[in-house]
Design a protein around this motif. Structure first.
Motif, PDB file in Angstrom:
ATOM      1  N   LYS A  91      -6.743   7.090  -0.937  1.00  0.00           N
ATOM      2  CA  LYS A  91      -7.740   5.528  -0.622  1.00  0.00           C
ATOM      3  C   LYS A  91      -6.998   4.020  -0.928  1.00  0.00           C
ATOM      4  CE  LYS A  91     -12.053   3.566  -1.190  1.00  0.00           C
ATOM      5  NZ  LYS A  91     -13.360   3.527  -2.116  1.00  0.00           N
ATOM      6  N   ALA A  92      -6.051   3.796  -1.637  1.00  0.00           N
ATOM      7  CA  ALA A  92      -5.358   2.534  -1.806  1.00  0.00           C
ATOM      8  C   ALA A  92      -4.842   3.028  -1.005  1.00  0.00           C
ATOM      9  CB  ALA A  92      -4.474   2.446  -3.269  1.00  0.00           C
ATOM     10  N   TYR A  93      -3.721   3.824  -1.030  1.00  0.00           N
ATOM     11  CA  TYR A  93      -2.375   4.211   0.077  1.00  0.00           C
ATOM     12  C   TYR A  93      -3.302   4.163   1.983  1.00  0.00           C
ATOM     13  CZ  TYR A  93       1.774   5.833   3.551  1.00  0.00           C
ATOM     14  OH  TYR A  93       2.478   5.654   4.140  1.00  0.00           O
ATOM     15  N   MET A  94      -4.502   4.589   2.434  1.00  0.00           N
ATOM     16  CA  MET A  94      -4.564   4.861   3.523  1.00  0.00           C
ATOM     17  C   MET A  94      -5.420   2.724   3.290  1.00  0.00           C
ATOM     18  SD  MET A  94      -7.382   7.443   3.707  1.00  0.00           S
ATOM     19  CE  MET A  94      -8.641   7.516   3.424  1.00  0.00           C
ATOM     20  N   ASN A  99      -2.416   0.409   9.736  1.00  0.00           N
ATOM     21  CA  ASN A  99      -1.220   0.580  11.526  1.00  0.00           C
ATOM     22  C   ASN A  99      -2.187   2.850  11.721  1.00  0.00           C
ATOM     23  OD1 ASN A  99      -1.566  -1.969  11.985  1.00  0.00           O
ATOM     24  ND2 ASN A  99       0.365  -1.664  10.902  1.00  0.00           N
ATOM     25  N   LYS A 100      -2.401   2.798  10.050  1.00  0.00           N
ATOM     26  CA  LYS A 100      -2.282   5.450  10.230  1.00  0.00           C
ATOM     27  C   LYS A 100      -0.678   5.282  11.105  1.00  0.00           C
ATOM     28  CE  LYS A 100      -6.336   4.643   9.331  1.00  0.00           C
ATOM     29  NZ  LYS A 100      -6.192   3.352   7.996  1.00  0.00           N
ATOM     30  N   THR A 101       0.307   4.794   9.911  1.00  0.00           N
ATOM     31  CA  THR A 101       1.635   4.958  11.079  1.00  0.00           C
ATOM     32  C   THR A 101       1.971   6.571  10.052  1.00  0.00           C
ATOM     33  OG1 THR A 101       2.626   3.515   9.564  1.00  0.00           O
ATOM     34  CG2 THR A 101       2.279   2.895  12.084  1.00  0.00           C
ATOM     35  N   GLY A 102       1.736   6.211   8.690  1.00  0.00           N
ATOM     36  CA  GLY A 102       2.306   7.088   7.388  1.00  0.00           C
ATOM     37  C   GLY A 102       3.108   7.154   6.521  1.00  0.00           C
ATOM     38  N   SER A 103       3.969   5.463   6.782  1.00  0.00           N
ATOM     39  CA  SER A 103       3.978   4.733   6.022  1.00  0.00           C
ATOM     40  C   SER A 103       3.945   2.995   5.989  1.00  0.00           C
ATOM     41  CB  SER A 103       6.042   4.855   6.495  1.00  0.00           C
ATOM     42  OG  SER A 103       6.127   4.011   7.464  1.00  0.00           O
ATOM     43  N   VAL A 107       6.517  -5.524   3.489  1.00  0.00           N
ATOM     44  CA  VAL A 107       5.695  -6.519   3.815  1.00  0.00           C
ATOM     45  C   VAL A 107       4.520  -6.651   4.163  1.00  0.00           C
ATOM     46  CG1 VAL A 107       5.746  -6.312   6.273  1.00  0.00           C
ATOM     47  CG2 VAL A 107       5.305  -8.066   5.893  1.00  0.00           C
ATOM     48  N   ASP A 108       3.518  -5.377   4.213  1.00  0.00           N
ATOM     49  CA  ASP A 108       2.324  -4.729   4.285  1.00  0.00           C
ATOM     50  C   ASP A 108       1.882  -4.656   2.800  1.00  0.00           C
ATOM     51  OD1 ASP A 108       2.195  -4.551   7.636  1.00  0.00           O
ATOM     52  OD2 ASP A 108       2.156  -2.314   7.800  1.00  0.00           O
TER      53      ASP A 108
END
Length: 116
Positions: A91-94, A99-103, A107-108
């Motif tokens: 959930k935290a990673y999502m 941007n739903k890039t998988g990485s 900076v994000d």
């Protein structure tokens, strides 16, 4: 005995060991030699008989590389994450990967997280 000691002062010891590992890891590769690991245990008053240390070392150095990394160490101590924790991490990673890039670039992470 090692797990018993960690269960009493676990978070404090693991946090301290993590900082100590980073300080003595001069070449910043994330790995520690057997001698450096033994010294770290001594600094944190986790001395043990040589045969117990050898057994611990064999458990931690499962790749048989004659060195151990902090990730292997914490995995050996804590084991696999339970499903609740895995779901929380997902959930935290999502949230970080908006941007739903998988990485997730640093900076994000900085936009969403403040360590203060």
């Amino acid at each position: 005995l090692f797990r018993e000691t960690l269960s009493k002062r676990g978070v404090q010891i693991l946090t301290g060991l993590g900082k100590y590992f980073r300080q003595i890891d001069k070449n910043r590769n994330g790995f520690l030699s057997q001698a450096a690991f033994k010294e770290a245990l001594k600094v944190f008053h986790l001395e043990m008989p040589e045969e117990d240390f050898e057994s611990l070392w064999l458990t931690l150095d499962d790749s048989k590389s004659d060195k151990v990394d902090y990730g292997e160490f914490t995995h050996a101590i804590f084991g696999e994450m339970n499903e609740y924790r895995k779901a929380f991490v997902r959930k935290a990673y999502m949230k970080l990967d908006f941007n739903k890039t998988g990485s997730v670039p640093k900076v994000d992470v900085r936009k969403c997280y403040c360590a203060k």
